[in-house]
Design a protein around this motif. Structure first.
Motif, PDB file in Angstrom:
ATOM      1  N   ILE A   1       0.833  -1.197   0.000  1.00  0.00           N
ATOM      2  CA  ILE A   1       0.000   0.000   0.000  1.00  0.00           C
ATOM      3  C   ILE A   1       0.869   1.249   0.000  1.00  0.00           C
ATOM      4  O   ILE A   1       0.522   2.267  -0.611  1.00  0.00           O
ATOM      5  N   ALA A   2       2.023   1.188   0.659  1.00  0.00           N
ATOM      6  CA  ALA A   2       2.948   2.321   0.631  1.00  0.00           C
ATOM      7  C   ALA A   2       3.436   2.579  -0.793  1.00  0.00           C
ATOM      8  O   ALA A   2       3.494   3.733  -1.244  1.00  0.00           O
ATOM      9  N   ASN A   3       3.760   1.517  -1.513  1.00  0.00           N
ATOM     10  CA  ASN A   3       4.233   1.674  -2.888  1.00  0.00           C
ATOM     11  C   ASN A   3       3.150   2.252  -3.794  1.00  0.00           C
ATOM     12  O   ASN A   3       3.428   3.094  -4.654  1.00  0.00           O
ATOM     13  N   HIS A   4       1.907   1.793  -3.613  1.00  0.00           N
ATOM     14  CA  HIS A   4       0.807   2.323  -4.417  1.00  0.00           C
ATOM     15  C   HIS A   4       0.596   3.803  -4.141  1.00  0.00           C
ATOM     16  O   HIS A   4       0.378   4.598  -5.067  1.00  0.00           O
ATOM     17  N   LEU A   5       0.621   4.196  -2.893  1.00  0.00           N
ATOM     18  CA  LEU A   5       0.470   5.602  -2.545  1.00  0.00           C
ATOM     19  C   LEU A   5       1.618   6.436  -3.110  1.00  0.00           C
ATOM     20  O   LEU A   5       1.395   7.516  -3.685  1.00  0.00           O
ATOM     21  N   ASN A   6       2.821   5.948  -2.968  1.00  0.00           N
ATOM     22  CA  ASN A   6       3.990   6.662  -3.472  1.00  0.00           C
ATOM     23  C   ASN A   6       3.890   6.890  -4.975  1.00  0.00           C
ATOM     24  O   ASN A   6       4.155   7.990  -5.479  1.00  0.00           O
ATOM     25  N   ARG A   7       3.457   5.854  -5.695  1.00  0.00           N
ATOM     26  CA  ARG A   7       3.334   5.958  -7.152  1.00  0.00           C
ATOM     27  C   ARG A   7       2.227   6.935  -7.546  1.00  0.00           C
ATOM     28  O   ARG A   7       2.407   7.766  -8.450  1.00  0.00           O
ATOM     29  N   ALA A   8       1.085   6.861  -6.864  1.00  0.00           N
ATOM     30  CA  ALA A   8      -0.047   7.720  -7.213  1.00  0.00           C
ATOM     31  C   ALA A   8       0.272   9.189  -6.957  1.00  0.00           C
ATOM     32  O   ALA A   8      -0.057  10.063  -7.770  1.00  0.00           O
ATOM     33  N   VAL A   9       0.901   9.464  -5.832  1.00  0.00           N
ATOM     34  CA  VAL A   9       1.272  10.846  -5.524  1.00  0.00           C
ATOM     35  C   VAL A   9       2.281  11.371  -6.540  1.00  0.00           C
ATOM     36  O   VAL A   9       2.179  12.502  -7.018  1.00  0.00           O
ATOM     37  N   GLY A  10       3.249  10.542  -6.888  1.00  0.00           N
ATOM     38  CA  GLY A  10       4.254  10.948  -7.861  1.00  0.00           C
ATOM     39  C   GLY A  10       3.666  11.206  -9.241  1.00  0.00           C
ATOM     40  O   GLY A  10       4.039  12.165  -9.924  1.00  0.00           O
ATOM     41  N   ASN A  11       2.751  10.364  -9.663  1.00  0.00           N
ATOM     42  CA  ASN A  11       2.140  10.528 -10.983  1.00  0.00           C
ATOM     43  C   ASN A  11       1.354  11.824 -11.103  1.00  0.00           C
ATOM     44  O   ASN A  11       1.256  12.414 -12.189  1.00  0.00           O
ATOM     45  N   LEU A  12       0.776  12.271  -9.997  1.00  0.00           N
ATOM     46  CA  LEU A  12      -0.002  13.516 -10.003  1.00  0.00           C
ATOM     47  C   LEU A  12       0.856  14.729  -9.656  1.00  0.00           C
ATOM     48  O   LEU A  12       0.352  15.850  -9.612  1.00  0.00           O
ATOM     49  N   GLU A  13       2.132  14.482  -9.399  1.00  0.00           N
ATOM     50  CA  GLU A  13       3.084  15.549  -9.079  1.00  0.00           C
ATOM     51  C   GLU A  13       2.615  16.390  -7.902  1.00  0.00           C
ATOM     52  O   GLU A  13       2.747  17.620  -7.887  1.00  0.00           O
ATOM     53  N   ARG A  14       2.038  15.712  -6.913  1.00  0.00           N
ATOM     54  CA  ARG A  14       1.638  16.379  -5.682  1.00  0.00           C
ATOM     55  C   ARG A  14       2.830  16.495  -4.744  1.00  0.00           C
ATOM     56  O   ARG A  14       3.818  15.782  -4.880  1.00  0.00           O
ATOM     57  N   LYS A  15       2.719  17.377  -3.779  1.00  0.00           N
ATOM     58  CA  LYS A  15       3.751  17.430  -2.754  1.00  0.00           C
ATOM     59  C   LYS A  15       3.675  16.133  -1.941  1.00  0.00           C
ATOM     60  O   LYS A  15       2.619  15.466  -1.922  1.00  0.00           O
ATOM     61  N   PRO A  16       4.756  15.741  -1.286  1.00  0.00           N
ATOM     62  CA  PRO A  16       4.741  14.482  -0.527  1.00  0.00           C
ATOM     63  C   PRO A  16       3.555  14.394   0.428  1.00  0.00           C
ATOM     64  O   PRO A  16       3.199  15.366   1.096  1.00  0.00           O
ATOM     65  N   LEU A  17       2.943  13.225   0.455  1.00  0.00           N
ATOM     66  CA  LEU A  17       1.777  12.980   1.290  1.00  0.00           C
ATOM     67  C   LEU A  17       2.215  12.478   2.665  1.00  0.00           C
ATOM     68  O   LEU A  17       3.009  11.546   2.765  1.00  0.00           O
TER      69      LEU A  17
END
Length: 228
Positions: A82-98
């Motif tokens: 789940i950490a990897n999925h969150l990391n990938r999704a945040v990165g793809n949307l170019e959001r600031k770190p969650l």
């Protein structure tokens, strides 16, 4: 002494009621279900800090990240997947770190009752695996910001001090492994039942809780649909 931040879990409450609490000055709200959060967030002011506090499935990560721009934290990271999925999704949307909390199962229960509903699955990483999961988030997930640990504790509140002490011990181990002061690692523990039983003062003073979930204390007990 660490400042205690109340989070108001609100499922399933009408937007009008949430707006009343917002107008009273509160800005930190929690939600257990992705679909409800995605539907409610656009109807409320964007300066709300939403915390996702429910069990998060991999296929719900992208809708959550994409649908809630003001998502401030996910409190239920319980494995590397789940950490990897969150990391990938945040990165793809170019959001600031969650910001994320790692959820720890301090009660040894397969099912934990929290906020008057059931959080399924294992409900957190075992204490023995806590340090390794935190290291994974901190070292391998650049789009996530590790902020601390969370636990539900026992469903009947009878052994919460013991459960919360376990989480405090986990924090000590995590901070030693990461080389950071304990003040930089939040502890999210305690709910309405603990608050009503007078346990929050003990948690706050003795064990360093920085976040407590008090949804039913504020909104009242959740009403479930009757089965036919």
């Amino acid at each position: 002494m660490a400042k205690l931040r109340p989070t108001f879990p609100e499922d399933p409450r009408p937007v009008s009621l949430l707006r009343q609490v917002y107008d009273a000055g509160h800005r930190c709200f929690g939600e257990n279900y992705v679909q409800e959060l995605v539907e409610k967030a656009p109807q409320l002011p964007d300066d709300i800090e939403w915390h996702f506090i429910g069990n998060l499935q991999s296929n719900k990560v992208k809708p959550l990240i994409a649908g809630v721009p003001n998502l401030a934290m996910v409190e239920t990271v319980d494995d590397e997947k789940i950490a990897n999925h969150l990391n990938r999704a945040v990165g793809n949307l170019e959001r600031k770190p969650l910001k994320v909390l790692v959820q720890v199962n301090t009660s040894g229960e397969e099912f934990n009752i929290a906020l008057h509903h059931v959080i399924a699955a294992k409900s957190g990483v075992e204490p023995s695996g806590c340090v390794e999961l935190v290291k994974h988030v901190s070292l391998n997930c650049p789009n996530l910001q590790f902020c601390g640990l969370m636990t539900i504790g026992m469903p009947d509140y009878t052994s919460t001090p013991e459960n919360f002490k376990t989480l405090a011990n986990c924090r000590s181990e995590v901070c030693k492994a990461l080389g950071i002061p304990e003040e930089q690692c939040e502890l999210s523990m305690g709910m309405s039942g603990d608050f009503e039983l007078g346990c929050v003062s003990e948690i706050r003073i003795e064990m360093g809780s920085t976040n407590v979930r008090v949804g039913s204390t504020i909104f009242g007990a959740r009403e479930y649909p009757k089965k036919n």
